[in-house]
Design an enzyme around this catalytic site. Structure first.
Site, PDB file in Angstrom:
ATOM      1  CB  CYS A   1      -2.256   8.187  -8.199  1.00 54.95           C
ATOM      2  SG  CYS A   1      -1.957   8.942  -6.611  1.00 54.95           S
TER       3      CYS A   1
ATOM      4  NE  ARG B   1     -31.571  -1.447  10.444  1.00 51.41           N
ATOM      5  CZ  ARG B   1     -32.412  -1.003  11.365  1.00 51.41           C
ATOM      6  NH1 ARG B   1     -32.200  -1.297  12.654  1.00 51.41           N
ATOM      7  NH2 ARG B   1     -33.468  -0.294  11.028  1.00 51.41           N
TER       8      ARG B   1
ATOM      9  CG  ASP C   1       0.389   6.971   5.397  1.00 46.56           C
ATOM     10  OD1 ASP C   1       1.433   7.621   5.146  1.00 46.56           O
ATOM     11  OD2 ASP C   1      -0.438   6.679   4.527  1.00 46.56           O
TER      12      ASP C   1
ATOM     13  CB  CYS D   1       1.735 -16.930  -6.217  1.00 48.12           C
ATOM     14  SG  CYS D   1       2.327 -18.032  -4.935  1.00 48.12           S
TER      15      CYS D   1
ATOM     16  CE  LYS E   1      -1.806  11.531   3.007  1.00 54.33           C
ATOM     17  NZ  LYS E   1      -1.678  10.714   1.775  1.00 54.33           N
TER      18      LYS E   1
ATOM     19  CB  CYS F   1       5.916 -18.355  -5.123  1.00 58.85           C
ATOM     20  SG  CYS F   1       5.777 -16.794  -4.218  1.00 58.85           S
TER      21      CYS F   1
ATOM     22  CB  CYS G   1       1.588 -15.339  -1.347  1.00 52.97           C
ATOM     23  SG  CYS G   1       3.157 -15.225  -2.224  1.00 52.97           S
TER      24      CYS G   1
ATOM     25  CB  THR H   1       5.413  -0.582   0.309  1.00 53.03           C
ATOM     26  OG1 THR H   1       6.380   0.455   0.205  1.00 53.03           O
ATOM     27  CG2 THR H   1       4.842  -0.596   1.716  1.00 53.03           C
TER      28      THR H   1
ATOM     29  CG  ASP I   1       0.852   4.957  -3.230  1.00 51.06           C
ATOM     30  OD1 ASP I   1       1.859   4.719  -2.529  1.00 51.06           O
ATOM     31  OD2 ASP I   1       0.458   6.111  -3.472  1.00 51.06           O
TER      32      ASP I   1
HETATM   33 ZN   LIG Z   1       3.686 -17.133  -3.315  1.00 49.35          ZN
END
Ligand SMILES: [Zn+2]
Length: 264
Positions: free
Chosen positions: A186, A11, A59, A173, A83, A249, A170, A131, A127
């Site tokens: 969260c 597909r 992770d 920026c 994980k 930046c 980036c 990082t 998250d």
């Molecule tokens: Zn940048």
């Protein structure tokens, strides 16, 4: 392609912009995936189902009970396991042709600088603000495409960064590394389970298009680069905001200055 692989990917082979050459490009591709949570699980599942050749997956977290509603590669029997180890076992059942290199540790600059050059594309499925900024900075320094996403409460965002294109923004920026937003863990704010699934799938889709475009010059697939995609699942609304490079930046401008100095 072996018969079963040809059937599995038939597909995709029928899709305008992918075809047989795009399928072969995906099978030869190497993806660096950072994070095995709500974004990383669907991204890994759909990339491997799409025939990605190798998934290098970092992770340092272990599965706990609060993860199971969103991190759909894991079940109750995986609680306490790393994980990436539990995820690699799940992908081994669903997509055994993808080589999964599971790295049960948190990334840092030196690990990124060793892993990024080996990848065709990097997915940031983490998250943490610091990082996220580190991954962007190392991708810019290594001139490697990055697909970044985030999700909290009912809202998600997606951004594609291609440092090989000198005119493109980036992550830094758009989101100043010196201006960390109010913490949005969260665990404190909550997050809708299908939202992270959708955002991880969007990352997988952009990575697939990027790989096919890079290795199959005949492909006409467009990119989400130079836009920030915002998703609000409470109102089922999507928005794309045009973004542009920031000449001041602190990340990509200094890399450009270094590159220019190297050419003198
Ligand atoms: Zn940048």
């Amino acid at each position: 392609m072996a018969d079963h692989a040809a059937l599995r990917h038939s597909r995709h082979a029928l899709l305008d912009g992918i075809d047989d050459e795009g399928v072969a490009a995906l099978q030869a591709a190497r993806v660096l995936l950072i994070g095995a949570g709500g974004l990383g699980c669907p991204a890994a599942l759909y990339l491997s189902a799409s025939g990605i050749g190798r998934l290098h997956w970092f992770d340092g977290d272990k599965v706990d009970a609060t993860n199971l509603a969103r991190q759909t590669l894991f079940g109750p029997a995986d609680i306490g396991q790393f994980k990436v180890a539990a995820g690699a076992a799940a992908l081994g059942r669903t997509s055994p042709e993808t080589e999964v290199i599971a790295e049960p540790r948190f990334i840092d600059a030196s690990l990124l600088d060793a892993a990024i050059p080996l990848a065709d594309v990097v997915l940031d499925c983490t998250d943490q603000w610091s990082t996220r900024q580190l991954i962007n900075a190392r991708c810019v320094a290594n001139r490697k495409p990055l697909v970044s996403a985030a999700a909290i409460e009912w809202s998600g965002q997606l951004m594609c960064i291609d440092p090989r294109q000198s005119d493109q923004a980036c992550y830094a920026c758009v989101f100043d590394p010196q201006t960390e937003p109010v913490a949005h863990a969260c665990g404190a704010y909550g997050v809708l389970s299908p939202l992270v699934g959708a955002m991880g799938c969007l990352q997988a889709a952009e990575a697939i298009k990027l790989i096919v475009r890079s290795r199959h010059p005949g492909s006409s697939l467009p990119s989400a680069a130079q836009t920030l995609t915002l998703v609000d699942m409470k109102t089922a609304s999507w928005q794309q905001v045009r973004i542009s490079r920031n000449p001041a930046c602190p990340v990509c401008q200094s890399e450009r200055a270094k590159a220019a100095a190297g050419r003198d």
